[in-house]
Enzyme design. Sequence first.
Site, PDB file in Angstrom:
ATOM      1  N   HIS A 124     -65.967  94.584 -29.693  1.00 29.09           N
ATOM      2  CA  HIS A 124     -66.219  96.031 -29.558  1.00 29.09           C
ATOM      3  C   HIS A 124     -64.964  96.817 -29.160  1.00 29.09           C
ATOM      4  O   HIS A 124     -64.980  98.051 -29.220  1.00 29.09           O
ATOM      5  CB  HIS A 124     -67.306  96.299 -28.506  1.00 29.09           C
ATOM      6  CG  HIS A 124     -68.654  95.764 -28.868  1.00 29.09           C
ATOM      7  ND1 HIS A 124     -69.280  96.066 -30.060  1.00 29.09           N
ATOM      8  CD2 HIS A 124     -69.503  94.922 -28.203  1.00 29.09           C
ATOM      9  CE1 HIS A 124     -70.448  95.436 -30.117  1.00 29.09           C
ATOM     10  NE2 HIS A 124     -70.606  94.732 -29.009  1.00 29.09           N
ATOM     11  N   ASP A 244     -75.995  85.898 -29.644  1.00 29.10           N
ATOM     12  CA  ASP A 244     -77.051  86.759 -29.097  1.00 29.10           C
ATOM     13  C   ASP A 244     -78.096  87.178 -30.131  1.00 29.10           C
ATOM     14  O   ASP A 244     -78.986  87.969 -29.812  1.00 29.10           O
ATOM     15  CB  ASP A 244     -76.456  87.986 -28.390  1.00 29.10           C
ATOM     16  CG  ASP A 244     -75.263  88.586 -29.110  1.00 29.10           C
ATOM     17  OD1 ASP A 244     -74.994  88.172 -30.261  1.00 29.10           O
ATOM     18  OD2 ASP A 244     -74.608  89.472 -28.534  1.00 29.10           O
TER      19      ASP A 244
HETATM   20 ZN   LIG Z   1     -73.262  90.840 -29.061  1.00 31.99          ZN
END
Ligand SMILES: [Zn+2]
Length: 306
Positions: A124, A244
């Site tokens: 990110h 995830d």
């Molecule tokens: Zn993630």
Amino acid sequence: MLRLYTHASCLRHDPGPGHAESPLRLKAVLQALDADRFAALDRVEAPRATREQLLRVHDAAHVDRVLGSAPLEDRVQLDPDTWMSPGSDEAALRAAGATCAAVDAVLAGQAPRAFCAVRPPGHHATPGEAMGFCLFNSIAVAAAHAVAAHGLQRVLIADFDVHHGNGTQDIFEREPRVMFVSSHQSPLYPETGFAHEHGVGNVINAPLPGGAGSMEFRETWHHELLPRMHAFKPQLVLVSAGFDAHRDDPLADLRLGTEDYAWITHQLVELAHAHAGGRLVSSLEGGYDLRALAASAAAHVEALLY
Ligand SMILES: [Zn+2]
């Protein structure tokens, strides 16, 4: 033979009590990789990334902010989700340094593949901002290193983390030597990664709806993503390995199982064998249920061994 890069500093970065991106995550992964079947892993201590390596993808102001913000005690907040503790700067340097050293090692023929068991995660982080638990974009630093230091013309980044790797896309969306391919849940943080985002033809996004599971994931990679990745003929395969999308993960709603991580890893190893002399470097991104994370990362590493 598979190289495993990690560093004790990556356990010291601590975003705080109750934060999902806890040091226990890496502890769980390393414990799983202590099993007998991983005895042959070639374990190497991750070096620090150099300033030159970081500046290939990050603004100088961002590098200075991360390296200058680790507090002597307590924590400082860089964005709503992203905190630094004492030692976070060192952890971020070792995480990005691991991926660059792994690229150097596989391109030198010291090992065909490498897994970087590091944190904080990176995908990110944008050129100028820390966000979403990420400080430096380690996989992007590695891709830029492969292009700038080794002269590669076609580097692929495959990202199967449940969140879109917005930072990686931002960094490379105008760089045709790097292809970025991502499957992720949408809508979900960071609310990017729509199918119409193509970069300069080098970005492929496959958003999956909440509730999608093994069948949708495998069909998407098999029919939409892998054929275009093969057509790119990468000289090196890099992986943003987030776990995830597992059905037990508390941060998202995809329904993958451990065996899906073995499957996608086999596909990526095959891709590397077909075009890149088997060369592949993977780096840990997300994964927030400790048991699912440990089992999924172990399945991933086991598949990288072959
Ligand atoms: Zn993630």
